[in-house]
Design an enzyme around this catalytic site. Structure first.
Site, PDB file in Angstrom:
ATOM      1  N   THR A   1       0.843  -1.191   0.000  1.00 21.60           N
ATOM      2  CA  THR A   1       0.000   0.000   0.000  1.00 21.60           C
ATOM      3  C   THR A   1       0.882   1.246   0.000  1.00 21.60           C
ATOM      4  O   THR A   1       1.991   1.211   0.536  1.00 21.60           O
ATOM      5  CB  THR A   1      -0.830  -0.038   1.292  1.00 21.60           C
ATOM      6  OG1 THR A   1      -1.707  -1.149   1.209  1.00 21.60           O
ATOM      7  CG2 THR A   1      -1.619   1.227   1.541  1.00 21.60           C
TER       8      THR A   1
ATOM      9  N   ARG B   1     -14.206  -7.413  -0.105  1.00 19.75           N
ATOM     10  CA  ARG B   1     -13.529  -7.009   1.140  1.00 19.75           C
ATOM     11  C   ARG B   1     -12.979  -5.579   0.990  1.00 19.75           C
ATOM     12  O   ARG B   1     -12.307  -5.251   0.040  1.00 19.75           O
ATOM     13  CB  ARG B   1     -12.387  -7.979   1.435  1.00 19.75           C
ATOM     14  CG  ARG B   1     -11.551  -7.642   2.690  1.00 19.75           C
ATOM     15  CD  ARG B   1     -10.296  -6.884   2.350  1.00 19.75           C
ATOM     16  NE  ARG B   1      -9.404  -6.761   3.512  1.00 19.75           N
ATOM     17  CZ  ARG B   1      -8.336  -5.976   3.533  1.00 19.75           C
ATOM     18  NH1 ARG B   1      -8.021  -5.253   2.478  1.00 19.75           N
ATOM     19  NH2 ARG B   1      -7.573  -5.916   4.594  1.00 19.75           N
TER      20      ARG B   1
ATOM     21  N   GLY C   1     -10.607  -2.843   3.009  1.00 15.12           N
ATOM     22  CA  GLY C   1      -9.670  -2.730   4.123  1.00 15.12           C
ATOM     23  C   GLY C   1      -9.753  -1.368   4.791  1.00 15.12           C
ATOM     24  O   GLY C   1     -10.706  -0.610   4.617  1.00 15.12           O
ATOM     25  N   ASP C   2      -8.725  -1.062   5.537  1.00 12.99           N
ATOM     26  CA  ASP C   2      -8.675   0.194   6.281  1.00 12.99           C
ATOM     27  C   ASP C   2      -8.410   1.404   5.395  1.00 12.99           C
ATOM     28  O   ASP C   2      -8.798   2.538   5.738  1.00 12.99           O
ATOM     29  CB  ASP C   2      -7.530   0.139   7.300  1.00 12.99           C
ATOM     30  CG  ASP C   2      -6.183  -0.055   6.582  1.00 12.99           C
ATOM     31  OD1 ASP C   2      -6.015  -1.086   5.907  1.00 12.99           O
ATOM     32  OD2 ASP C   2      -5.330   0.860   6.647  1.00 12.99           O
TER      33      ASP C   2
ATOM     34  N   THR D   1      -0.547   1.735   7.000  1.00 11.60           N
ATOM     35  CA  THR D   1      -0.408   0.551   6.164  1.00 11.60           C
ATOM     36  C   THR D   1      -0.298  -0.655   7.088  1.00 11.60           C
ATOM     37  O   THR D   1       0.065  -0.515   8.251  1.00 11.60           O
ATOM     38  CB  THR D   1       0.827   0.659   5.256  1.00 11.60           C
ATOM     39  OG1 THR D   1       1.099  -0.633   4.675  1.00 11.60           O
ATOM     40  CG2 THR D   1       2.072   1.115   5.997  1.00 11.60           C
ATOM     41  N   GLY D   2      -0.592  -1.825   6.540  1.00 13.10           N
ATOM     42  CA  GLY D   2      -0.511  -3.036   7.356  1.00 13.10           C
ATOM     43  C   GLY D   2      -1.814  -3.811   7.301  1.00 13.10           C
ATOM     44  O   GLY D   2      -2.588  -3.676   6.348  1.00 13.10           O
TER      45      GLY D   2
ATOM     46  N   GLY E   1      -5.259  -4.505   7.478  1.00 14.77           N
ATOM     47  CA  GLY E   1      -6.416  -3.619   7.499  1.00 14.77           C
ATOM     48  C   GLY E   1      -7.442  -3.936   8.560  1.00 14.77           C
ATOM     49  O   GLY E   1      -8.011  -3.030   9.190  1.00 14.77           O
TER      50      GLY E   1
HETATM   51  C1  SD4 Z   1      -5.258  -3.410   3.562  1.00 19.62           C
HETATM   52  N1  SD4 Z   1      -3.864  -1.904   4.778  1.00 19.62           N
HETATM   53  O1  SD4 Z   1      -6.008  -3.419   2.597  1.00 19.62           O
HETATM   54  C2  SD4 Z   1      -4.025  -2.556   3.506  1.00 19.62           C
HETATM   55  C3  SD4 Z   1      -2.858  -3.418   3.133  1.00 19.62           C
HETATM   56  C4  SD4 Z   1      -1.542  -2.734   3.253  1.00 19.62           C
HETATM   57  O2  SD4 Z   1       0.681  -2.623   2.640  1.00 19.62           O
HETATM   58  O3  SD4 Z   1      -1.317  -1.787   3.942  1.00 19.62           O
HETATM   59  N2  SD4 Z   1      -0.550  -3.204   2.574  1.00 19.62           N
HETATM   60  O4  SD4 Z   1      -5.455  -4.082   4.564  1.00 19.62           O
END
Ligand code: SD4
Length: 300
Positions: A171, A199, A201-202, A222-223, A225
């Site tokens: 991301t 789905r 995400g965050d 990021t991370g 979600g």
């Molecule tokens: C998610 N936060 O869709 C995003 C994924 C992400 O580096 O950050 N990837 O969950």
């Protein structure tokens, strides 16, 4: 190369918190450096924080290395479903899109949602319909799918497997402070490989994937979600700034809280209202770069 105009402007970007393989470390670092320069050029030309974060994020959406725009992670069914947000710290206006395809630069469509509608978020078919109505450029889905994303998809064919391993995630996000003292934040993603169709995400969720308030600061996350949403990570970090923590401490404490509370991993970039930078991640890597006082700093 520093001049008086550069004193108060700052831009920071990230290219996703995940366990980046050695072979990609250098190229992802080069990628975030190029993106932060793009945003910086906008700021020194007198552009707004919003313009700068959009330009930096567009640069990474166009770079197939990152999981946003071209190179997006694929859903369980091999489709592209992109999420993005942009937020204006001056007015607390935000625009977001979720579950969209056929758009190479979702963060720019998110900005159109903010500027041209009375809503904050449009999803899937409705977002595409809006894009068509305003003449926003559309691309073939295939344009967004890279060989690397297809390979990852083959490796991670089940959702549970994906979220446990937190492997293929990059991301992108940016936070900027312009010479008027305005803060903007933006985040764009393809999500996580083999996610369930539908789905979200965050990343496009206000206060989770990004938050900005001129009076306090701004953040992009990021991370994982599902963890980030549970603790509304960027709002949490900005709240800690409001409580008097430094940008660095706020980033660290928020991610620590997310780990303790929901056992989630991720990364944060943060700016306080005067441009102090906070960068932290609890995954093995997160490419980041920022420019302050005309100097570029980066790491991975
Ligand atoms: C998610 N936060 O869709 C995003 C994924 C992400 O580096 O950050 N990837 O969950």
């Amino acid at each position: 190369m520093k001049n008086a105009d550069q004193e108060n402007i700052v831009i920071v970007v990230h290219g996703g918190a995940w366990n980046i393989p050695e072979s990609l470390l250098e190229s992802t670092r080069t990628g975030v450096e190029a993106a932060v320069r793009e945003g910086w050029q906008v700021l020194i030309a007198g552009g707004s924080a919003l313009d700068a974060v959009e330009a930096a994020v567009n640069h990474m959406e166009d770079n197939p290395l990152f999981d946003a725009g071209i190179g997006a992670a694929l859903t369980r069914d091999g489709d592209v479903e992109l999420d993005a947000i942009i937020m204006d710290g001056k007015t607390l206006s935000a625009g977001a899109v979720a579950g969209i395809t056929h758009i190479q630069n979702p963060v720019s469509l998110a900005r159109k949602v903010m500027e041209k509608t009375s809503h904050v978020m449009l999803i899937a078919d409705g977002a595409l319909k809006f894009a068509k109505e305003i003449g926003f450029p559309l691309v073939k889905k295939e344009t967004l799918i890279t060989d690397e994303a297809l390979l990852e998809w083959k490796r991670f064919h089940s959702f549970n497997h994906t979220i446990d391993e937190l492997f293929s995630h990059d991301t992108v996000g940016a936070v900027a402070l312009d010479k008027e003292g305005n803060i903007a934040a933006a985040t764009s993603t393809g999500g996580i490989t083999a996610k369930m169709p539908g789905r979200v995400g965050d990343s496009p969720i206000i206060g989770s994937g990004a938050y900005a308030d001129n009076k306090i600061g701004g953040a992009s996350a990021t991370g994982h979600g599902e963890s980030i949403m549970k603790v509304t990570l960027t709002r949490h970090a900005v709240y800690l700034l409001e409580q008097g923590l430094s940008a660095q401490k706020a980033a660290e404490n928020s991610l620590h809280y997310m780990f303790q509370r929901v056992h989630g991993f991720g990364g944060l970039i943060l700016l306080d209202r005067v441009g102090n930078v906070g960068i932290h991640f609890t995954t093995t890597h997160m490419p980041w770069a920022y420019i302050k006082n005309g100097n570029l700093y980066s790491g991975v």
